[in-house]
Design a protein around this motif. Structure first.
Motif, short mmCIF file in Angstrom:
data_model
loop_
_atom_site.label_atom_id
_atom_site.label_comp_id
_atom_site.label_asym_id
_atom_site.label_seq_id
_atom_site.Cartn_x
_atom_site.Cartn_y
_atom_site.Cartn_z
N ALA A 154 31.42 33.40 33.94
CA ALA A 154 30.71 34.24 32.89
C ALA A 154 29.14 33.57 32.71
CB ALA A 154 31.38 34.40 31.70
N ALA A 155 29.51 32.21 32.50
CA ALA A 155 28.12 31.18 32.18
C ALA A 155 27.13 31.67 33.40
CB ALA A 155 28.46 30.08 31.88
N GLU A 156 27.69 31.39 34.60
CA GLU A 156 26.81 31.45 35.71
C GLU A 156 26.23 32.93 35.89
OE1 GLU A 156 28.66 30.12 39.32
OE2 GLU A 156 28.85 27.90 38.33
N GLY A 164 31.61 43.57 40.86
CA GLY A 164 32.83 43.44 40.15
C GLY A 164 32.53 41.62 39.43
N LEU A 165 31.88 41.08 40.07
CA LEU A 165 31.87 39.60 39.48
C LEU A 165 31.26 39.69 38.09
CD1 LEU A 165 30.84 37.45 42.65
CD2 LEU A 165 33.08 37.90 41.79
N ASP A 166 30.29 40.56 37.94
CA ASP A 166 29.40 40.73 36.49
C ASP A 166 30.54 40.88 35.49
OD1 ASP A 166 30.03 43.11 37.61
OD2 ASP A 166 27.83 43.81 37.25
N GLN A 205 39.54 39.03 31.62
CA GLN A 205 39.80 40.21 32.08
C GLN A 205 40.01 40.16 33.89
OE1 GLN A 205 41.00 42.92 30.35
NE2 GLN A 205 40.78 41.55 28.57
N PRO A 206 40.95 40.68 34.19
CA PRO A 206 41.17 40.93 35.66
C PRO A 206 39.94 41.46 36.44
CG PRO A 206 43.28 41.46 34.64
CD PRO A 206 42.25 41.71 33.57
N LEU A 207 39.37 41.10 37.75
CA LEU A 207 38.27 41.51 38.09
C LEU A 207 38.69 42.45 39.49
CD1 LEU A 207 36.47 37.94 38.12
CD2 LEU A 207 36.27 39.90 36.56
N SER A 208 37.94 43.37 39.79
CA SER A 208 38.14 44.04 41.03
C SER A 208 36.47 43.88 41.61
CB SER A 208 38.53 45.68 40.63
OG SER A 208 39.40 45.73 40.08
#
Length: 209
Positions: A147-149, A63-65, A73-76
């Motif tokens: 997102a950059a990481e 979900g982090l990707d 956007q919200p993350l799950s």
């Protein structure tokens, strides 16, 4: 009949001085013994009854990707971890339950409770932990940083764990900094334990650890 010489005052003073010194030495010996007896439980507590050493590995982080795929956007998330406990001392340790929180830049992105477990004397144990969250919203700048990481192939996460010893109400806190490596499991990272005796664990000789 010859007169007896008067007593030499110096000999009496010297004897009294030696007796006083001997008395002081005896008192110091008694005080040392009492101090040793009084401090024995304390020394045992801080040097031998130390908490286990903990380390942590993130096996997968789902979900982090999504942070790299969509803007703000919200993350799950689902974070699968292994908490490794290594008890190098005689008494075993049991923990009733605990809590784990996975954070990024100070924001919680997943959380869970830990299971009940015991690690035996001079033994080690792997404890699986699965943390998750749904609808995590991060500030835009934090989202962009993640997102950059992600695009660079790694994300730096912090994992806070709180465990409750079965024998007491005092919690054991630990802080682990882990860097994910894409789809691969992270390296095993030592955790810093914040407990009553943790400072001794840092300075104790190797044979005590």
């Amino acid at each position: 009949m010859k007169p007896q010489p008067p007593p030499i005052q110096g000999d009496g003073v010297a004897k009294k001085s030696r007796a006083a010194k001997a008395s002081r030495r005896e008192m110091l010996k008694v005080l040392y013994v009492l101090l040793a007896l009084a401090s024995t439980p304390f020394l045992y507590y801080i040097f031998f009854d130390l908490p286990p050493k903990f380390s942590l590995q993130i096996n997968s982080a789902e979900g982090l990707d999504a942070a790299a795929a969509a803007a703000a956007q919200p993350l799950s998330t689902i974070v699968n971890m292994t908490l490794h406990a290594s008890n190098r001392r005689a008494p075993g340790r049991c923990y009733r339950h605990g809590e784990a929180a996975v954070r990024y830049a100070g924001f919680t992105v997943a959380a869970s409770r830990t299971r009940v477990f015991c690690v035996g004397a001079r033994d080690a144990l792997d404890v699986p932990v699965v943390a998750w969250a749904d609808g995590v919203t991060l500030p835009n700048e934090v989202h962009d940083r993640m997102a950059a990481e992600q695009r660079a192939g790694f994300v730096e996460l912090e994992v806070d764990v709180k465990l409750f010893d079965r024998e007491s109400e005092m919690p054991t806190w630990m802080w682990c900094k882990v860097t994910t490596q894409g789809a691969e499991p992270s390296d095993v990272t030592p955790c810093r334990v914040f407990a009553t005796q943790n400072w001794v664990s840092d300075i104790a000789p190797r044979w005590m650890q």
